[in-house]
Design a protein around this motif. Structure first.
Motif, mmCIF file in Angstrom:
data_model
loop_
_atom_site.group_PDB
_atom_site.id
_atom_site.type_symbol
_atom_site.label_atom_id
_atom_site.label_comp_id
_atom_site.label_asym_id
_atom_site.label_seq_id
_atom_site.Cartn_x
_atom_site.Cartn_y
_atom_site.Cartn_z
ATOM 1 N N MET A 1 0.847 -1.173 0.000
ATOM 2 C CA MET A 1 0.000 0.000 0.000
ATOM 3 C C MET A 1 0.897 1.243 0.000
ATOM 4 O O MET A 1 1.896 1.301 0.689
ATOM 5 C CB MET A 1 -0.903 -0.019 1.240
ATOM 6 N N SER A 2 0.503 2.227 -0.771
ATOM 7 C CA SER A 2 1.307 3.445 -0.882
ATOM 8 C C SER A 2 1.123 4.336 0.351
ATOM 9 O O SER A 2 0.170 4.187 1.119
ATOM 10 C CB SER A 2 0.908 4.211 -2.137
ATOM 11 N N ILE A 3 2.025 5.247 0.502
ATOM 12 C CA ILE A 3 1.986 6.152 1.654
ATOM 13 C C ILE A 3 0.721 7.021 1.648
ATOM 14 O O ILE A 3 0.066 7.145 2.691
ATOM 15 C CB ILE A 3 3.267 6.999 1.710
ATOM 16 N N PRO A 4 0.321 7.609 0.507
ATOM 17 C CA PRO A 4 -0.922 8.393 0.531
ATOM 18 C C PRO A 4 -2.146 7.544 0.883
ATOM 19 O O PRO A 4 -3.027 8.007 1.611
ATOM 20 C CB PRO A 4 -1.034 8.946 -0.884
ATOM 21 N N ALA A 5 -2.208 6.311 0.395
ATOM 22 C CA ALA A 5 -3.341 5.439 0.717
ATOM 23 C C ALA A 5 -3.378 5.114 2.208
ATOM 24 O O ALA A 5 -4.455 5.084 2.822
ATOM 25 C CB ALA A 5 -3.266 4.157 -0.109
ATOM 26 N N GLU A 6 -2.210 4.892 2.793
ATOM 27 C CA GLU A 6 -2.145 4.643 4.237
ATOM 28 C C GLU A 6 -2.588 5.874 5.016
ATOM 29 O O GLU A 6 -3.288 5.762 6.025
ATOM 30 C CB GLU A 6 -0.725 4.253 4.652
ATOM 31 N N ARG A 7 -2.184 7.046 4.554
ATOM 32 C CA ARG A 7 -2.566 8.287 5.222
ATOM 33 C C ARG A 7 -4.077 8.509 5.143
ATOM 34 O O ARG A 7 -4.705 8.934 6.111
ATOM 35 C CB ARG A 7 -1.822 9.459 4.572
ATOM 36 N N ILE A 8 -4.668 8.194 3.997
ATOM 37 C CA ILE A 8 -6.116 8.331 3.840
ATOM 38 C C ILE A 8 -6.849 7.375 4.781
ATOM 39 O O ILE A 8 -7.845 7.749 5.418
ATOM 40 C CB ILE A 8 -6.522 8.102 2.369
ATOM 41 N N GLU A 9 -6.359 6.144 4.886
ATOM 42 C CA GLU A 9 -6.967 5.175 5.815
ATOM 43 C C GLU A 9 -6.877 5.675 7.253
ATOM 44 O O GLU A 9 -7.834 5.567 8.021
ATOM 45 C CB GLU A 9 -6.280 3.813 5.691
ATOM 46 N N ARG A 10 -5.729 6.223 7.627
ATOM 47 C CA ARG A 10 -5.555 6.740 8.991
ATOM 48 C C ARG A 10 -6.488 7.920 9.250
ATOM 49 O O ARG A 10 -7.099 8.016 10.310
ATOM 50 C CB ARG A 10 -4.092 7.157 9.195
ATOM 51 N N LEU A 11 -6.622 8.819 8.278
ATOM 52 C CA LEU A 11 -7.530 9.956 8.428
ATOM 53 C C LEU A 11 -8.986 9.500 8.500
ATOM 54 O O LEU A 11 -9.794 10.103 9.214
ATOM 55 C CB LEU A 11 -7.333 10.946 7.286
ATOM 56 N N THR A 12 -9.333 8.431 7.789
ATOM 57 C CA THR A 12 -10.677 7.868 7.876
ATOM 58 C C THR A 12 -10.965 7.373 9.283
ATOM 59 O O THR A 12 -12.029 7.653 9.851
ATOM 60 C CB THR A 12 -10.843 6.714 6.867
ATOM 61 N N ASP A 13 -10.015 6.653 9.869
ATOM 62 C CA ASP A 13 -10.178 6.173 11.241
ATOM 63 C C ASP A 13 -10.292 7.330 12.231
ATOM 64 O O ASP A 13 -11.115 7.300 13.149
ATOM 65 C CB ASP A 13 -9.012 5.271 11.641
ATOM 66 N N LEU A 14 -9.463 8.358 12.045
ATOM 67 C CA LEU A 14 -9.500 9.517 12.930
ATOM 68 C C LEU A 14 -10.818 10.282 12.799
ATOM 69 O O LEU A 14 -11.376 10.744 13.802
ATOM 70 C CB LEU A 14 -8.327 10.455 12.639
ATOM 71 N N ALA A 15 -11.334 10.405 11.573
ATOM 72 C CA ALA A 15 -12.609 11.099 11.366
ATOM 73 C C ALA A 15 -13.746 10.345 12.040
ATOM 74 O O ALA A 15 -14.621 10.950 12.664
ATOM 75 C CB ALA A 15 -12.879 11.255 9.872
ATOM 76 N N HIS A 16 -13.719 9.027 11.931
ATOM 77 C CA HIS A 16 -14.757 8.204 12.570
ATOM 78 C C HIS A 16 -14.710 8.363 14.092
ATOM 79 O O HIS A 16 -15.741 8.566 14.735
ATOM 80 C CB HIS A 16 -14.582 6.741 12.174
ATOM 81 N N ALA A 17 -13.520 8.295 14.665
ATOM 82 C CA ALA A 17 -13.374 8.428 16.117
ATOM 83 C C ALA A 17 -13.779 9.821 16.588
ATOM 84 O O ALA A 17 -14.438 9.965 17.630
ATOM 85 C CB ALA A 17 -11.937 8.126 16.525
ATOM 86 N N ALA A 18 -13.422 10.852 15.841
ATOM 87 C CA ALA A 18 -13.777 12.216 16.232
ATOM 88 C C ALA A 18 -15.280 12.438 16.149
ATOM 89 O O ALA A 18 -15.863 13.099 17.015
ATOM 90 C CB ALA A 18 -13.037 13.221 15.351
#
Length: 90
Positions: A1-18
């Motif tokens: 998985m590319s770095i931008p795709a990993e960053r998008i996944e992490r931001l998705t998790d953070l948005a859900h938690a927030a």
């Protein structure tokens, strides 16, 4: 998985938690960042982020809290608190 795709996944998790913690302003910021990264790197958004965000106001949608979910003639209709609607077949 590319770095931008990993960053998008992490931001998705953070948005859900927030959004779960009623930090809608922070969740909206994470959604905007994820969309900008996806556009810049020509990536598609994950289904979880694409279906549960409002295109009009960038809010992360949580059914029952800031979104209404209805079924209508073979489609799921998500209505954001701002009034924007999304439709998906089921």
């Amino acid at each position: 998985m590319s770095i931008p795709a990993e960053r998008i996944e992490r931001l998705t998790d953070l948005a859900h938690a927030a959004a779960k913690a009623d930090r809608m302003d922070r969740a909206r910021r994470y959604v905007r960042l994820a969309r900008r990264i996806a556009e810049r790197n020509r990536l598609s958004l994950p289904t979880r982020l694409d279906r549960f965000t409002c295109d009009a106001c960038d809010a992360y949608l949580i059914p029952g809290r800031n979104a209404r979910v209805r079924t209508q003639s073979g489609h799921v209709v998500l209505t954001c608190s701002c009034g924007a609607q999304k439709r998906y077949p089921y």
